[in-house]
Each structure stands twice: as structure tokens, then as C-alpha cells.
Write an enzyme that holds these catalytic residues in place. Sequence first.
Site, PDB file in Angstrom:
ATOM      1  N   HIS A 150      33.025  37.553  30.291  1.00  0.00           N
ATOM      2  CA  HIS A 150      33.780  38.292  31.298  1.00  0.00           C
ATOM      3  C   HIS A 150      33.130  38.338  32.511  1.00  0.00           C
ATOM      4  CE1 HIS A 150      36.372  41.961  32.158  1.00  0.00           C
ATOM      5  NE2 HIS A 150      35.476  42.173  33.013  1.00  0.00           N
ATOM      6  N   HIS A 188      33.152  38.662  36.750  1.00  0.00           N
ATOM      7  CA  HIS A 188      33.752  38.757  37.889  1.00  0.00           C
ATOM      8  C   HIS A 188      33.270  37.666  39.087  1.00  0.00           C
ATOM      9  CE1 HIS A 188      35.400  42.917  36.951  1.00  0.00           C
ATOM     10  NE2 HIS A 188      35.214  42.431  35.997  1.00  0.00           N
ATOM     11  N   CYS A 204      35.604  47.157  39.964  1.00  0.00           N
ATOM     12  CA  CYS A 204      35.168  48.348  39.361  1.00  0.00           C
ATOM     13  C   CYS A 204      34.593  49.206  40.271  1.00  0.00           C
ATOM     14  CB  CYS A 204      33.674  47.597  38.624  1.00  0.00           C
ATOM     15  SG  CYS A 204      32.554  48.835  37.943  1.00  0.00           S
ATOM     16  N   ASN A 237      38.018  40.343  38.011  1.00  0.00           N
ATOM     17  CA  ASN A 237      37.845  39.392  37.014  1.00  0.00           C
ATOM     18  C   ASN A 237      38.329  37.852  37.352  1.00  0.00           C
ATOM     19  OD1 ASN A 237      36.822  38.177  34.590  1.00  0.00           O
ATOM     20  ND2 ASN A 237      38.013  39.435  33.249  1.00  0.00           N
TER      21      ASN A 237
END
Length: 199
Positions: free
Chosen positions: A139, A141, A172, A181
Site C-alpha cells: 500500500h 503513497h 493521511c 495512495n
Amino acid sequence: MGDATAVLEGIKQREGVWYPALTPNLKGLEGAIASGVKEVAIFGAASESFRGKNINCSIEESLKRFEDVVAKVRVGCSRLPLRRPHRSHKVAQVSRRMYDMGCYEISLGDTIGVGTPGKCSTMLEHLKQVIPIESLAVHCHDTYGQALANILVSFMEYIRVVDSSVVGLGGCPYAHCATGNVATEDVLHAPRPRLHHGR
């Protein structure tokens, strides 16, 4: 996460598409179930400071909360930062505990987008020792433009699941200047390595 119910009620769900919800505790799980969610993802961190900001408890406290959630439903992933190589052993330790609880997939999250291919490779070397590679995901970013490079490293390690978002949406609230992301479009157009050894 507070508007998850409204989001689920407002979208048209398609056959064959999974719609998991992030659930940090039993209260979140109850809301997800009431909304018709069939799968949930718990999210943690191997950093005490980030965990405290994100879900307001220690690593150990969060793991105890997760045990209650996992006992009730099928759980997807945990997301754990890749940013510090010397924390690799801690990430591996927390990941293994979540895997042992029953999480079928552990998604390694570079939440603030400062991971590099070198850090990613080091992290995966530690994780492969304790988690089956087919149960790992990434995952990434894209704060500093390294997401696709990190994903390529992950592909080379035979990881086949990548979290992404349309046009790179997200971010975030606890990570200053962090972007969303990696964009799904970029992942789809990125070159894939040729892998051998029967995989």
C-alpha cells in the site's frame, strides 16, 4: 470512517467486487456489519507514535482490540509503515501476530510516502521470513514519487496484490504533506518484470 455507512448506502455495489471497510475496533465492526459489509480490514502500525495518533492506543492495546474483531469476521489486512529500515524486525513481529490471529492478508503501507526501493527490499526480506509471500500486499503513497518504484521491487519479490486509488485520492491526516495512495491508472500502465521460477 465516520461516514462509511452513508458511502455504502450511496454506491451501487457490483457483482464480483469486494467492498471491505476499515474497522479499528468492535464498535467499528458493528457499524460495518450493520451497513452490509462482508469483509473488513484492521489497520495498525509498528510505530507507537503513529498508532497513538491514528487509533489512540499502544501497539499492544490495538492488537488486543484486533483479536476481538478477528474472532467475529473474515479480516483482510493490517497496514504497517515501511519508512524505517531498523524497524523491519518490529514490523515483522506485529505482522506475524496479526497473521496468526487470522488475517489472510498483510498489506504493508508506506502511509507517509517516504519509502524507497532499498527500504522496501529490506522490509520484504524480513517479512518473507515470517509471512508467506502470497499473504503479503503493498500500500504505497506517492508523496515523493517512489510508489511505482517500490511496487516494482514488490513485484520482483512475487507480491501480487497492490492497493491503489483512482487518480491517487487519499492521504493521511496524521502525516504532514503526505499525498494519496498511488494512482490506479499509473499502476496499470507501469511495466511488469518478467518473472521465472514457475511463479
